[in-house]
Design a protein around this motif. Structure first.
Motif, PDB file in Angstrom:
ATOM      1  N   GLU A 156      -6.412  -3.720  -0.542  1.00 58.83           N
ATOM      2  CA  GLU A 156      -7.637  -3.848  -1.337  1.00 58.83           C
ATOM      3  C   GLU A 156      -7.321  -3.960  -2.831  1.00 58.83           C
ATOM      4  N   ALA A 157      -6.313  -3.217  -3.286  1.00 60.53           N
ATOM      5  CA  ALA A 157      -5.916  -3.334  -4.697  1.00 60.53           C
ATOM      6  C   ALA A 157      -5.401  -4.737  -4.996  1.00 60.53           C
ATOM      7  N   ASN A 158      -4.655  -5.305  -4.045  1.00 56.00           N
ATOM      8  CA  ASN A 158      -4.196  -6.689  -4.220  1.00 56.00           C
ATOM      9  C   ASN A 158      -5.371  -7.659  -4.238  1.00 56.00           C
ATOM     10  N   ASP A 159      -6.344  -7.422  -3.353  1.00 57.95           N
ATOM     11  CA  ASP A 159      -7.539  -8.282  -3.346  1.00 57.95           C
ATOM     12  C   ASP A 159      -8.223  -8.251  -4.709  1.00 57.95           C
ATOM     13  N   LEU A 160      -8.377  -7.043  -5.233  1.00 59.10           N
ATOM     14  CA  LEU A 160      -9.067  -6.882  -6.518  1.00 59.10           C
ATOM     15  C   LEU A 160      -8.260  -7.521  -7.645  1.00 59.10           C
ATOM     16  N   ARG A 161      -6.972  -7.274  -7.632  1.00 58.69           N
ATOM     17  CA  ARG A 161      -6.097  -7.851  -8.660  1.00 58.69           C
ATOM     18  C   ARG A 161      -6.159  -9.386  -8.627  1.00 58.69           C
ATOM     19  N   GLU A 162      -6.114  -9.940  -7.438  1.00 58.59           N
ATOM     20  CA  GLU A 162      -6.136 -11.397  -7.335  1.00 58.59           C
ATOM     21  C   GLU A 162      -7.506 -11.962  -7.704  1.00 58.59           C
ATOM     22  N   ALA A 163      -8.567 -11.217  -7.372  1.00 58.75           N
ATOM     23  CA  ALA A 163      -9.915 -11.689  -7.716  1.00 58.75           C
ATOM     24  C   ALA A 163     -10.096 -11.742  -9.233  1.00 58.75           C
ATOM     25  N   ILE A 164      -9.545 -10.754  -9.924  1.00 59.97           N
ATOM     26  CA  ILE A 164      -9.624 -10.753 -11.392  1.00 59.97           C
ATOM     27  C   ILE A 164      -8.693 -11.827 -11.951  1.00 59.97           C
ATOM     28  N   GLY A 165      -7.500 -11.908 -11.382  1.00 57.79           N
ATOM     29  CA  GLY A 165      -6.637 -13.042 -11.660  1.00 57.79           C
ATOM     30  C   GLY A 165      -6.062 -13.121 -13.057  1.00 57.79           C
ATOM     31  N   PRO A 167      -2.921 -11.684 -15.708  1.00 60.51           N
ATOM     32  CA  PRO A 167      -1.581 -11.092 -15.583  1.00 60.51           C
ATOM     33  C   PRO A 167      -1.482  -9.651 -16.056  1.00 60.51           C
ATOM     34  N   GLU A 168      -2.452  -9.192 -16.846  1.00 59.38           N
ATOM     35  CA  GLU A 168      -2.388  -7.807 -17.329  1.00 59.38           C
ATOM     36  C   GLU A 168      -2.790  -6.807 -16.255  1.00 59.38           C
ATOM     37  N   VAL A 169      -3.338  -7.276 -15.153  1.00 58.43           N
ATOM     38  CA  VAL A 169      -3.793  -6.368 -14.104  1.00 58.43           C
ATOM     39  C   VAL A 169      -2.743  -6.279 -13.002  1.00 58.43           C
ATOM     40  N   GLY A 170      -2.243  -5.074 -12.782  1.00 62.11           N
ATOM     41  CA  GLY A 170      -1.245  -4.854 -11.754  1.00 62.11           C
ATOM     42  C   GLY A 170      -1.667  -3.746 -10.808  1.00 62.11           C
ATOM     43  N   VAL A 171      -0.726  -3.290 -10.013  1.00 61.95           N
ATOM     44  CA  VAL A 171      -1.021  -2.228  -9.046  1.00 61.95           C
ATOM     45  C   VAL A 171       0.072  -1.165  -9.114  1.00 61.95           C
ATOM     46  N   VAL A 172      -0.298   0.039  -8.718  1.00 63.17           N
ATOM     47  CA  VAL A 172       0.672   1.116  -8.520  1.00 63.17           C
ATOM     48  C   VAL A 172       0.861   1.305  -7.022  1.00 63.17           C
ATOM     49  N   VAL A 173       2.100   1.424  -6.611  1.00 62.83           N
ATOM     50  CA  VAL A 173       2.403   1.787  -5.229  1.00 62.83           C
ATOM     51  C   VAL A 173       2.732   3.273  -5.228  1.00 62.83           C
ATOM     52  N   ASP A 174       1.799   4.085  -4.733  1.00 61.49           N
ATOM     53  CA  ASP A 174       2.037   5.522  -4.579  1.00 61.49           C
ATOM     54  C   ASP A 174       2.203   5.775  -3.084  1.00 61.49           C
ATOM     55  N   VAL A 175       3.394   6.193  -2.704  1.00 64.01           N
ATOM     56  CA  VAL A 175       3.698   6.277  -1.272  1.00 64.01           C
ATOM     57  C   VAL A 175       2.748   7.225  -0.539  1.00 64.01           C
ATOM     58  N   TYR A 176       2.284   8.258  -1.210  1.00 63.76           N
ATOM     59  CA  TYR A 176       1.378   9.222  -0.572  1.00 63.76           C
ATOM     60  C   TYR A 176       0.072   8.543  -0.141  1.00 63.76           C
ATOM     61  N   HIS A 177      -0.368   7.582  -0.918  1.00 68.38           N
ATOM     62  CA  HIS A 177      -1.655   6.940  -0.660  1.00 68.38           C
ATOM     63  C   HIS A 177      -1.565   5.763   0.306  1.00 68.38           C
ATOM     64  N   VAL A 178      -0.435   5.088   0.350  1.00 70.53           N
ATOM     65  CA  VAL A 178      -0.392   3.816   1.088  1.00 70.53           C
ATOM     66  C   VAL A 178       0.613   3.783   2.237  1.00 70.53           C
ATOM     67  N   TRP A 179       1.312   4.904   2.484  1.00 67.72           N
ATOM     68  CA  TRP A 179       2.399   4.883   3.469  1.00 67.72           C
ATOM     69  C   TRP A 179       1.932   4.482   4.867  1.00 67.72           C
ATOM     70  N   TRP A 180       0.646   4.757   5.164  1.00 68.33           N
ATOM     71  CA  TRP A 180       0.113   4.568   6.505  1.00 68.33           C
ATOM     72  C   TRP A 180      -0.323   3.126   6.785  1.00 68.33           C
ATOM     73  N   GLU A 181      -0.331   2.267   5.775  1.00 63.40           N
ATOM     74  CA  GLU A 181      -0.899   0.927   5.950  1.00 63.40           C
ATOM     75  C   GLU A 181      -0.043   0.090   6.906  1.00 63.40           C
ATOM     76  N   HIS A 182      -0.693  -0.529   7.880  1.00 63.31           N
ATOM     77  CA  HIS A 182       0.074  -1.234   8.914  1.00 63.31           C
ATOM     78  C   HIS A 182       0.807  -2.446   8.363  1.00 63.31           C
ATOM     79  N   ASP A 183       0.278  -3.020   7.287  1.00 64.29           N
ATOM     80  CA  ASP A 183       0.938  -4.196   6.705  1.00 64.29           C
ATOM     81  C   ASP A 183       1.489  -3.893   5.308  1.00 64.29           C
ATOM     82  N   LEU A 184       1.920  -2.645   5.105  1.00 61.34           N
ATOM     83  CA  LEU A 184       2.384  -2.240   3.773  1.00 61.34           C
ATOM     84  C   LEU A 184       3.499  -3.156   3.254  1.00 61.34           C
ATOM     85  N   ILE A 185       4.443  -3.480   4.131  1.00 61.78           N
ATOM     86  CA  ILE A 185       5.572  -4.313   3.696  1.00 61.78           C
ATOM     87  C   ILE A 185       5.056  -5.653   3.161  1.00 61.78           C
TER      88      ILE A 185
END
Ligand code: ZN
Length: 269
Positions: A156-165, A167-185
């Motif tokens: 969802e963070a990637n969706d939002l980042r791409e929608a804004i489009g 370059p100043e908008v990035g994402v943080v990968v916090d393992v505690y929050h995203v470790w469970w995502e089936h397509d994390l890689i």
């Protein structure tokens, strides 16, 4: 991992003031810190920067901005104003990025809340661009959707980042929050070139408290070395930041906590 990659988020040892945190990290060869705004407030950002850099440390990022969801125009405007101040603080502090905790779902309206978040980020974007500060959207675990962040996955963070489009908008990968995502890689690959932070702690059950029940790296079920390697493989060259918000660890003397953090950077990250 090598300690040269390491950073400590000040919320890991909240009883330390800025000077104490800086000297504790210097003693342990930890080269960077990410302060929360309340830690630098007593000094002002420019003076805080001198305290940090005079000791030879680097600022990895500033926590935090965001919290864009609010029920009235007036309160949303107040949030924007506070974010503009946070961007100025990040600039004066020499922080490359301001971490954004987006704000919770409000008024039983997930879609409307997410729209407020996008509008909020777009509203502060010109100021961030002028200040040379990246806006780093940090998705939080879905258990915090009603309290802190309607953005609940790296997808969802990637969706939002791409929608804004921008370059100043990035994402943080916090393992505690995203470790469970089936397509994390795949989502890490998708974020290549836009990853503004990598936060580490661990998931140790039972979770007692949504905010402050994080485990120490190596004590739980998250493949931290694997996630770190993947984030590195797509070009992230920033710090690996220990962010262990934990009532259990907060009750341990901060020097002991940082000794364990240091050793787990080496053995478990
Ligand atoms: Zn984090």
């Amino acid at each position: 991992m090598d300690l040269s990659e390491s950073a400590v988020n000040s919320a890991t040892v909240p009883s330390l003031d800025l000077a104490a945190l800086v000297s504790a990290c210097v003693e342990r060869n930890i080269p960077a810190i990410s302060p929360w705004r309340d830690l630098i407030a007593p000094h002002g950002a420019a003076a805080a920067r001198r305290i940090i850099t005079d000791a030879g440390l680097t600022v990895a990022g500033l926590c935090r901005g965001g919290l864009f969801t609010a029920p009235t125009e007036q309160s949303r405007h107040a949030a924007i104003e506070d974010n503009l101040r946070a961007i100025d603080e990040a600039h004066d502090l020499g922080a490359p990025a301001l971490v954004l905790v987006s704000g919770p779902i409000i008024e039983r309206d997930p879609a409307g809340s997410r729209s407020m978040i996008r509008t909020g980020i777009e509203s502060i974007l010109p100021h961030a661009r002028a200040a040379g500060v990246a806006l780093a959207i940090e998705p939080l675990h879905p258990m915090m959707a009603a309290s802190r962040s309607a953005v609940t996955s790296l997808r969802e963070a990637n969706d939002l980042r791409e929608a804004i489009g921008e370059p100043e908008v990035g994402v943080v990968v916090d393992v505690y929050h995203v470790w469970w995502e089936h397509d994390l890689i795949d989502q890490i690959s998708r974020a290549a070139g836009h990853i503004a932070g990598l936060h580490v702690s661990d998931w140790v059950t039972p979770i007692h408290n949504e905010l402050s029940s994080r485990g120490m790296m190596g004590d739980g079920c998250i493949d931290i070395p694997g996630i770190r390697a993947r984030v590195r493989s797509v070009g992230y060259d920033g710090y690996v930041e220990a962010e262990v918000l934990s009532e259990a660890w907060w009750s341990v003397p901060p020097g002991e906590v940082l000794d364990v953090v240091r050793s787990r950077f080496i053995t478990a990250c």
